[in-house]
Design an enzyme around this catalytic site. Structure first.
Site, PDB file in Angstrom:
ATOM      1  N   PRO A 112     -17.021  12.427   3.914  1.00 29.40           N
ATOM      2  CA  PRO A 112     -17.508  11.233   3.048  1.00 29.40           C
ATOM      3  C   PRO A 112     -16.456  10.288   2.823  1.00 29.40           C
ATOM      4  O   PRO A 112     -16.960   9.277   2.568  1.00 29.40           O
ATOM      5  CB  PRO A 112     -18.114  11.927   1.872  1.00 29.40           C
ATOM      6  CG  PRO A 112     -17.577  13.351   1.472  1.00 29.40           C
ATOM      7  CD  PRO A 112     -17.307  13.543   3.153  1.00 29.40           C
ATOM      8  N   GLU A 123     -15.536  21.199  -0.715  1.00 28.38           N
ATOM      9  CA  GLU A 123     -14.891  19.744  -1.267  1.00 28.38           C
ATOM     10  C   GLU A 123     -14.414  18.962  -0.301  1.00 28.38           C
ATOM     11  O   GLU A 123     -14.360  17.651  -0.632  1.00 28.38           O
ATOM     12  CB  GLU A 123     -13.986  19.850  -2.487  1.00 28.38           C
ATOM     13  CG  GLU A 123     -14.894  20.381  -3.840  1.00 28.38           C
ATOM     14  CD  GLU A 123     -16.016  19.295  -4.234  1.00 28.38           C
ATOM     15  OE1 GLU A 123     -15.667  18.170  -4.500  1.00 28.38           O
ATOM     16  OE2 GLU A 123     -17.072  19.494  -4.197  1.00 28.38           O
ATOM     17  N   ARG A 171     -27.115   8.535  23.462  1.00 30.08           N
ATOM     18  CA  ARG A 171     -27.836   7.440  23.773  1.00 30.08           C
ATOM     19  C   ARG A 171     -27.374   6.284  24.642  1.00 30.08           C
ATOM     20  O   ARG A 171     -28.018   5.706  25.598  1.00 30.08           O
ATOM     21  CB  ARG A 171     -28.921   6.589  22.618  1.00 30.08           C
ATOM     22  CG  ARG A 171     -29.546   7.426  21.889  1.00 30.08           C
ATOM     23  CD  ARG A 171     -30.117   6.530  20.538  1.00 30.08           C
ATOM     24  NE  ARG A 171     -30.904   5.301  21.251  1.00 30.08           N
ATOM     25  CZ  ARG A 171     -30.458   4.197  21.330  1.00 30.08           C
ATOM     26  NH1 ARG A 171     -29.329   3.822  20.933  1.00 30.08           N
ATOM     27  NH2 ARG A 171     -31.222   3.152  21.524  1.00 30.08           N
ATOM     28  N   ASP A 198     -32.035  -3.175  21.137  1.00 32.06           N
ATOM     29  CA  ASP A 198     -32.438  -2.861  19.743  1.00 32.06           C
ATOM     30  C   ASP A 198     -31.578  -3.287  18.607  1.00 32.06           C
ATOM     31  O   ASP A 198     -30.560  -3.857  18.959  1.00 32.06           O
ATOM     32  CB  ASP A 198     -32.617  -1.267  19.505  1.00 32.06           C
ATOM     33  CG  ASP A 198     -31.628  -0.393  20.358  1.00 32.06           C
ATOM     34  OD1 ASP A 198     -30.648  -1.066  20.539  1.00 32.06           O
ATOM     35  OD2 ASP A 198     -31.855   0.651  20.060  1.00 32.06           O
TER      36      ASP A 198
END
Ligand code: 9D3
Length: 224
Positions: free
Chosen positions: A86, A113, A151, A166
């Protein structure tokens, strides 16, 4: 393109390889994904992958030794190595394109953590986040990275399927709204222009509608 994914939950990652574009890329031989169980690189009796944090505090920290052992077994240093965390650089389509240009990526899934910081400085590993929200570990984020990159691997997505046209592809706008049959559904009409067959007018409608949708859902994209 090759991926080595290091995780304490290999089945969670393998489940995501079995469907969709990732499975298609593997079937077509365009993608080679290997999932490695971090516990297989432990040397102690209890196969420990985590320990308490130095300095105290809640939760556990992933130990460095099994991560280094796993990555070194895969060919240390030569491959671009990502640590899903994160606290990483936020994944966007520019980073996805950059990663798709690599021949071989190593992806480490964090848990608990976090991971001992010496993995970041010593391997070294680049920290990557999938966005500003909290999930329980790096396994789902690894599949997000893998699917987004896959992709863009030539041959995975066929002609006629949307690709770099896109959202975020070139004009920095969200995609225009899409409609299919029936022309009327529960009293809601497909915009008449789209039924007109006038391609110049359809193009103009789509550009306006994309701009309007971006203004409403993602005004931040227009400020850049
Ligand atoms: C209060 C500190 N928390 C950080 C926001 C602790 C914490 C929560 C969740 C530490 C690790 C995790 C597990 N998440 C990931 O490993 C993760 C993640 C994420 O939670 N959000 C976005 N991208 C990613 S990539 C890996």
């Amino acid at each position: 393109m090759k991926f080595d994914i290091v995780t304490i939950f290999p089945r969670m990652v393998e489940a995501g390889l079995a469907e969709g574009v990732i499975s298609r890329g593997i079937e077509r031989g365009l993608l080679d994904v290997k999932v490695h169980d971090l516990r297989g690189y432990t040397t102690d009796r209890h196969r420990s992958v985590d320990d308490v944090p130095y300095g105290g505090g809640p939760g556990m920290v992933m130990k460095p030794e099994p991560v280094f052992a796993a990555v070194e077994a895969l060919g240390a240093g030569e491959r671009r190595t990502l640590l899903l965390s994160p606290a990483g650089r936020t994944l966007d389509q520019a980073l996805v394109r950059e990663l798709a240009a690599e021949p071989w990526l190593v992806v480490i899934c964090g848990r608990y953590e976090g991971v001992d910081e010496r993995v970041v400085e010593g391997l070294p590993a680049e920290e990557v986040s999938i966005g500003d929200y909290v999930v329980a570990g790096g396994e789902v984020p690894a599949l997000v990275v893998l699917e987004a990159v896959t992709r863009l691997v030539p041959g995975v997505i066929g002609r006629g399927e949307s690709h770099e046209q896109d959202s975020f592809g070139q004009n920095g706008l969200l995609d225009h709204p899409h409609y299919t049959r029936p022309a009327e559904f529960r009293g809601m009409q497909v915009p008449r222009t789209l039924l007109s067959g006038n391609h110049a007018e359809i193009e103009r409608w789509r550009r306006d509608a994309a701009l309007e949708k971006t203004r409403r859902n993602r005004p931040d994209l227009l400020e850049r």
